[in-house]
Scaffold this motif. Structure first.
Motif, mmCIF file in Angstrom:
data_model
loop_
_atom_site.group_PDB
_atom_site.id
_atom_site.type_symbol
_atom_site.label_atom_id
_atom_site.label_comp_id
_atom_site.label_asym_id
_atom_site.label_seq_id
_atom_site.Cartn_x
_atom_site.Cartn_y
_atom_site.Cartn_z
ATOM 1 N N ALA A 101 0.734 -1.196 -0.161
ATOM 2 C CA ALA A 101 -0.187 -0.252 0.019
ATOM 3 C C ALA A 101 0.589 1.086 0.295
ATOM 4 O O ALA A 101 0.476 2.037 -0.594
ATOM 5 C CB ALA A 101 -1.023 0.220 1.239
ATOM 6 N N ASN A 102 1.810 1.223 0.716
ATOM 7 C CA ASN A 102 3.220 1.925 0.594
ATOM 8 C C ASN A 102 3.298 2.752 -0.243
ATOM 9 O O ASN A 102 3.971 4.303 -0.508
ATOM 10 C CB ASN A 102 4.065 2.628 1.928
ATOM 11 C CG ASN A 102 2.743 2.116 3.608
ATOM 12 O OD1 ASN A 102 2.034 2.896 3.461
ATOM 13 N ND2 ASN A 102 4.333 1.827 4.639
ATOM 14 N N HIS A 103 3.710 1.432 -1.371
ATOM 15 C CA HIS A 103 4.415 1.665 -2.170
ATOM 16 C C HIS A 103 3.408 1.949 -3.709
ATOM 17 O O HIS A 103 3.200 2.788 -5.054
ATOM 18 C CB HIS A 103 5.826 1.072 -2.611
ATOM 19 C CG HIS A 103 6.461 0.873 -2.484
ATOM 20 N ND1 HIS A 103 7.325 1.586 -2.710
ATOM 21 C CD2 HIS A 103 6.957 0.383 -0.775
ATOM 22 C CE1 HIS A 103 8.707 1.834 -1.970
ATOM 23 N NE2 HIS A 103 8.475 0.719 -0.981
ATOM 24 N N GLY A 104 1.878 1.807 -3.252
ATOM 25 C CA GLY A 104 0.919 2.233 -4.662
ATOM 26 C C GLY A 104 0.602 1.168 -5.625
ATOM 27 O O GLY A 104 0.467 0.717 -6.280
ATOM 28 N N LEU A 105 1.386 -0.349 -4.670
ATOM 29 C CA LEU A 105 1.555 -1.719 -5.732
ATOM 30 C C LEU A 105 -0.623 -1.845 -5.864
ATOM 31 O O LEU A 105 -0.264 -3.068 -5.926
ATOM 32 C CB LEU A 105 2.394 -2.391 -5.063
ATOM 33 C CG LEU A 105 3.495 -2.325 -5.352
ATOM 34 C CD1 LEU A 105 4.120 -2.161 -4.761
ATOM 35 C CD2 LEU A 105 3.806 -2.103 -6.960
ATOM 36 N N ILE A 106 -0.843 -1.859 -3.969
ATOM 37 C CA ILE A 106 -2.666 -1.689 -4.325
ATOM 38 C C ILE A 106 -3.169 -0.888 -3.768
ATOM 39 O O ILE A 106 -1.783 0.403 -3.332
ATOM 40 C CB ILE A 106 -2.907 -2.467 -2.868
ATOM 41 C CG1 ILE A 106 -1.921 -2.740 -2.039
ATOM 42 C CG2 ILE A 106 -2.228 -4.409 -3.381
ATOM 43 C CD1 ILE A 106 -2.432 -3.767 -0.298
ATOM 44 N N PRO A 107 -4.316 0.014 -3.351
ATOM 45 C CA PRO A 107 -4.697 1.166 -2.887
ATOM 46 C C PRO A 107 -3.457 1.733 -1.896
ATOM 47 O O PRO A 107 -3.854 1.244 -0.986
ATOM 48 C CB PRO A 107 -5.648 0.983 -3.015
ATOM 49 C CG PRO A 107 -6.624 -0.224 -3.408
ATOM 50 C CD PRO A 107 -5.718 -1.314 -4.138
ATOM 51 N N ARG A 108 -3.856 2.821 -2.627
ATOM 52 C CA ARG A 108 -2.700 3.443 -1.109
ATOM 53 C C ARG A 108 -3.556 3.905 0.350
ATOM 54 O O ARG A 108 -2.562 3.849 1.032
ATOM 55 C CB ARG A 108 -2.169 4.538 -1.534
ATOM 56 C CG ARG A 108 -1.121 4.554 -3.192
ATOM 57 C CD ARG A 108 0.028 5.812 -2.841
ATOM 58 N NE ARG A 108 0.784 5.951 -3.913
ATOM 59 C CZ ARG A 108 1.605 5.644 -3.524
ATOM 60 N NH1 ARG A 108 2.632 5.831 -2.250
ATOM 61 N NH2 ARG A 108 2.805 5.762 -5.024
ATOM 62 N N ASP A 109 -4.662 3.974 -0.083
ATOM 63 C CA ASP A 109 -5.373 3.609 1.480
ATOM 64 C C ASP A 109 -5.617 2.509 2.236
ATOM 65 O O ASP A 109 -5.917 2.613 2.960
ATOM 66 C CB ASP A 109 -6.912 4.818 1.360
ATOM 67 C CG ASP A 109 -7.423 3.959 0.081
ATOM 68 O OD1 ASP A 109 -7.343 3.252 -0.199
ATOM 69 O OD2 ASP A 109 -8.864 4.737 -0.132
ATOM 70 N N GLY A 110 -5.210 1.596 1.293
ATOM 71 C CA GLY A 110 -5.373 0.336 2.012
ATOM 72 C C GLY A 110 -6.661 0.038 1.860
ATOM 73 O O GLY A 110 -6.979 -0.918 2.990
ATOM 74 N N LYS A 111 -7.782 0.970 1.277
ATOM 75 C CA LYS A 111 -8.839 0.311 1.584
ATOM 76 C C LYS A 111 -9.747 -0.247 0.435
ATOM 77 O O LYS A 111 -9.380 0.122 -1.042
ATOM 78 C CB LYS A 111 -9.755 1.811 2.176
ATOM 79 C CG LYS A 111 -9.733 2.589 3.487
ATOM 80 C CD LYS A 111 -10.477 3.724 3.272
ATOM 81 C CE LYS A 111 -10.136 3.823 4.407
ATOM 82 N NZ LYS A 111 -11.178 5.133 5.281
ATOM 83 N N ASN A 112 -10.941 -1.027 0.677
ATOM 84 C CA ASN A 112 -11.766 -1.882 -1.187
ATOM 85 C C ASN A 112 -11.111 -2.350 -1.792
ATOM 86 O O ASN A 112 -10.815 -1.649 -3.234
ATOM 87 C CB ASN A 112 -12.530 -0.117 -1.749
ATOM 88 C CG ASN A 112 -12.953 0.358 -0.961
ATOM 89 O OD1 ASN A 112 -14.369 0.193 0.610
ATOM 90 N ND2 ASN A 112 -13.377 1.755 -0.427
ATOM 91 N N ILE A 113 -9.934 -3.259 -1.137
ATOM 92 C CA ILE A 113 -9.362 -3.816 -1.955
ATOM 93 C C ILE A 113 -10.203 -5.310 -2.772
ATOM 94 O O ILE A 113 -10.586 -5.993 -1.712
ATOM 95 C CB ILE A 113 -7.748 -4.627 -1.162
ATOM 96 C CG1 ILE A 113 -7.306 -3.298 -0.758
ATOM 97 C CG2 ILE A 113 -7.305 -4.969 -2.596
ATOM 98 C CD1 ILE A 113 -6.085 -2.961 0.121
ATOM 99 N N LYS A 114 -10.298 -5.471 -3.548
ATOM 100 C CA LYS A 114 -11.053 -6.706 -3.977
ATOM 101 C C LYS A 114 -9.778 -8.238 -3.991
ATOM 102 O O LYS A 114 -8.630 -7.886 -3.583
ATOM 103 C CB LYS A 114 -10.634 -6.754 -5.318
ATOM 104 C CG LYS A 114 -11.986 -6.408 -5.794
ATOM 105 C CD LYS A 114 -12.375 -6.172 -7.473
ATOM 106 C CE LYS A 114 -13.345 -5.055 -7.769
ATOM 107 N NZ LYS A 114 -14.012 -5.383 -9.812
ATOM 108 N N PHE A 115 -10.198 -9.399 -3.234
ATOM 109 C CA PHE A 115 -9.332 -10.617 -3.040
ATOM 110 C C PHE A 115 -8.713 -10.580 -4.195
ATOM 111 O O PHE A 115 -8.070 -10.983 -4.014
ATOM 112 C CB PHE A 115 -10.508 -11.495 -2.122
ATOM 113 C CG PHE A 115 -10.649 -11.042 -1.176
ATOM 114 C CD1 PHE A 115 -10.292 -10.832 0.040
ATOM 115 C CD2 PHE A 115 -11.913 -10.473 -1.132
ATOM 116 C CE1 PHE A 115 -10.617 -11.112 1.109
ATOM 117 C CE2 PHE A 115 -12.672 -10.372 0.591
ATOM 118 C CZ PHE A 115 -11.666 -10.570 1.370
#
Length: 319
Positions: A101-115
């Motif tokens: 999340a900190n690198h933006g490799l998944i949403p940076r806010d760490g929310k609403n991430i699809k499995f």
């Protein structure tokens, strides 16, 4: 060699399941705890019996040339900008996910991430096999009682106590001390970083066993609500084993990965297999880490905290 024999039936039964039923062979992590020993082939990247897919992937990785350094993962270790979490962002007890999340490799806010999105991202960063990433994320969906295919999660969701998050972590204080498991416990991290006995002070399997045993005893003495079921002991040893398999136990890299949840410039996973780190291969590290925790063998963990219990009993009797 001292071995935690109480866990041998668990590991042995799961290993047998891995070869006799439609499973991938992740004995120490998820087969018996989440799927009851069965995963359908349609859930895997290839429509083969999952045990066959896993064994063939593992065999291919062993005989095929490793990926060249600089091409282990997409981008060759050139990662998106590191941005620390901001107020309101969701983070969790897993440094590896927070790093993403900190690198933006998944949403940076760490929310609403699809499995499914998370399962696709993990191999691109850490070079885990697609089946390994599937099990990690589908188990999270299972314990959260959500649909793997359609639902989402915030990173903090996985910190529901004693689902995946557990007491006695190497990088987080217990929830008894702080409910926010997204916070880095720097004192614990520093202890991990200075405990390596390998070359250049890097971590080894015995180091992880020793650290986990010490942490469990200390946490149980301190925390009157301490609990650590068998499955969570396995989670703890598996998490520690990732430091060895994916990160090579290299303390120079782990300083930023654990201490800042940031990837060092040019970092690549130590696992260079073309199919990534398979579940079967991973267990050759994770199982010895757990089975050789001396404090589990000699009863130190079981005895820890008895003084508090006896004091409480005496107090009640006086009252």
């Amino acid at each position: 060699m001292n071995v935690n024999e109480s866990l041998l039936p668990f590991f042995g039964r799961c290993t047998l399941d891995a070869y006799t039923s439609d499973v991938i062979g992740i004995p120490s992590l998820f087969i018996c705890t989440s799927f009851g020993g069965s995963v359908t082939a349609s859930q895997l990247p290839c429509r083969l019996p999952s045990w066959l897919y896993a064994l063939s992937s593992c065999a291919y990785s062993l005989v095929s040339p490793n990926k060249p350094i600089g091409r282990v993962v997409h981008g060759g270790g050139q990662w998106p900008q590191y941005i620390p979490p901001r107020q309101g962002d969701s983070r969790c007890s897993c440094p590896a996910l927070n790093v993403m999340a900190n690198h933006g490799l998944i949403p940076r806010d760490g929310k609403n991430i699809k499995f499914t999105e998370l399962a696709a991202a993990i191999p691109r960063v850490y070079n885990l096999s697609s089946t390994f990433a599937f099990f990690l994320t589908s188990y999270a969906a299972f314990v959260l009682r959500r649909s793997y295919g359609t639902d989402q999660l915030d990173l903090a969701d996985i910190d529901a106590h004693n689902c995946i998050e557990h007491d006695g972590s190497l990088t987080r204080v217990d929830t008894y001390d702080d409910q926010d498991q997204g916070k880095i416990a720097h004192e614990l991290v520093d202890e991990v970083l200075r405990s390596g006995t390998g070359p250049s002070g890097n971590l080894t399997v015995p180091d992880l066993s020793r650290l986990l045993g010490k942490r469990r005893v200390e946490a149980k003495k301190r925390n009157p609500k301490f609990s650590l079921a068998l499955v969570h002991k396995v989670f703890a040893s598996a998490n520690g084993s990732m430091l060895l398999t994916v990160f090579g136990g290299r303390v120079d890299d782990l300083k930023s990965i654990l201490g800042e949840e940031r990837l060092p410039e040019g970092w690549e996973p130590c696992v260079r297999h073309r199919m990534g780190l398979t579940i079967l291969e991973f267990n050759f590290t994770a199982i010895p880490v757990e089975l050789n925790i001396k404090e589990e063998v000699d009863g130190s963990v079981a005895r820890a905290g008895r003084e508090r219990y006896l004091q409480d009993k005496e107090t009640k009797e006086k009252d």
